[in-house]
Design a protein around this motif. Structure first.
Motif, PDB file in Angstrom:
ATOM      1  N   ASP A  39       0.830  -1.206   0.000  1.00 15.99           N
ATOM      2  CA  ASP A  39       0.000   0.000   0.000  1.00 15.99           C
ATOM      3  C   ASP A  39       0.870   1.265   0.000  1.00 15.99           C
ATOM      4  O   ASP A  39       0.602   2.211  -0.743  1.00 15.99           O
ATOM      5  N   ASP A  63       1.329  -0.173 -12.284  1.00 14.24           N
ATOM      6  CA  ASP A  63       0.294  -1.042 -12.842  1.00 14.24           C
ATOM      7  C   ASP A  63       0.429  -2.475 -12.329  1.00 14.24           C
ATOM      8  O   ASP A  63      -0.568  -3.115 -11.978  1.00 14.24           O
ATOM      9  N   ARG A  64       1.664  -2.978 -12.256  1.00 18.35           N
ATOM     10  CA  ARG A  64       1.884  -4.343 -11.751  1.00 18.35           C
ATOM     11  C   ARG A  64       1.480  -4.448 -10.280  1.00 18.35           C
ATOM     12  O   ARG A  64       0.894  -5.448  -9.859  1.00 18.35           O
ATOM     13  N   LEU A  66      -0.737  -2.593  -8.693  1.00 16.81           N
ATOM     14  CA  LEU A  66      -2.196  -2.535  -8.608  1.00 16.81           C
ATOM     15  C   LEU A  66      -2.817  -3.872  -9.006  1.00 16.81           C
ATOM     16  O   LEU A  66      -3.776  -4.318  -8.370  1.00 16.81           O
ATOM     17  N   ASP A  67      -2.267  -4.524 -10.019  1.00 10.97           N
ATOM     18  CA  ASP A  67      -2.740  -5.854 -10.400  1.00 10.97           C
ATOM     19  C   ASP A  67      -2.528  -6.852  -9.268  1.00 10.97           C
ATOM     20  O   ASP A  67      -3.406  -7.666  -8.961  1.00 10.97           O
ATOM     21  N   LYS A  69      -2.296  -6.190  -6.101  1.00 16.62           N
ATOM     22  CA  LYS A  69      -3.224  -5.844  -5.030  1.00 16.62           C
ATOM     23  C   LYS A  69      -4.623  -6.392  -5.329  1.00 16.62           C
ATOM     24  O   LYS A  69      -5.287  -6.936  -4.445  1.00 16.62           O
ATOM     25  N   ASP A  70      -5.056  -6.290  -6.584  1.00 21.72           N
ATOM     26  CA  ASP A  70      -6.349  -6.840  -6.982  1.00 21.72           C
ATOM     27  C   ASP A  70      -6.366  -8.360  -6.809  1.00 21.72           C
ATOM     28  O   ASP A  70      -7.373  -8.922  -6.361  1.00 21.72           O
ATOM     29  N   GLN A  71      -5.288  -9.010  -7.158  1.00 23.93           N
ATOM     30  CA  GLN A  71      -5.195 -10.470  -6.993  1.00 23.93           C
ATOM     31  C   GLN A  71      -5.280 -10.862  -5.521  1.00 23.93           C
ATOM     32  O   GLN A  71      -5.926 -11.846  -5.185  1.00 23.93           O
ATOM     33  N   GLN A  72      -4.649 -10.089  -4.662  1.00 25.42           N
ATOM     34  CA  GLN A  72      -4.691 -10.372  -3.227  1.00 25.42           C
ATOM     35  C   GLN A  72      -6.100 -10.246  -2.684  1.00 25.42           C
ATOM     36  O   GLN A  72      -6.495 -10.999  -1.803  1.00 25.42           O
ATOM     37  N   ARG A  73      -6.868  -9.309  -3.229  1.00 26.52           N
ATOM     38  CA  ARG A  73      -8.245  -9.110  -2.755  1.00 26.52           C
ATOM     39  C   ARG A  73      -9.146 -10.277  -3.147  1.00 26.52           C
ATOM     40  O   ARG A  73     -10.106 -10.556  -2.455  1.00 26.52           O
ATOM     41  N   THR A  74      -8.841 -10.906  -4.272  1.00 27.45           N
ATOM     42  CA  THR A  74      -9.715 -11.986  -4.755  1.00 27.45           C
ATOM     43  C   THR A  74      -9.317 -13.354  -4.227  1.00 27.45           C
ATOM     44  O   THR A  74     -10.009 -14.324  -4.480  1.00 27.45           O
ATOM     45  N   GLU A  75      -8.219 -13.430  -3.495  1.00 21.94           N
ATOM     46  CA  GLU A  75      -7.787 -14.732  -2.962  1.00 21.94           C
ATOM     47  C   GLU A  75      -8.490 -15.068  -1.672  1.00 21.94           C
ATOM     48  O   GLU A  75      -8.923 -14.288  -0.933  1.00 21.94           O
TER      49      GLU A  75
END
Length: 75
Positions: A39, A63-64, A66-67, A69-75
């Motif tokens: 963060d 960009d990498r 942020l990607d 971070k998005d992956q961590q949220r969906t796990e």
């Protein structure tokens, strides 16, 4: 390695010149790779790209992250 000293130096450079893109970039790298603070790194890279919109490398790293971070949220 003196990561605390480096972080303090980057933050001091940013305080003296909030538009110092390299200091934001270096702080972002330190926060991500040494502190494992995604963060904080995202915040630093956002500031780096705002200070120097032509820095394609900083934008690519942001960009990498942020990607990731998005992956961590969906796990």
């Amino acid at each position: 390695k003196d990561f605390d000293g480096a972080e303090a130096a980057y933050r001091a450079a940013i305080a003296a010149d909030p538009g110092h893109a390299d200091a934001h970039y270096n702080l972002g790298n330190l926060l991500y790779y040494e502190r494992k603070d995604i963060d904080g790194a995202i915040t630093a890279f956002r500031a780096a790209t705002a200070a120097d919109p032509g820095d394609a490398e900083a934008q690519e790293i942001l960009d990498r992250m942020l990607d990731l971070k998005d992956q961590q949220r969906t796990e």
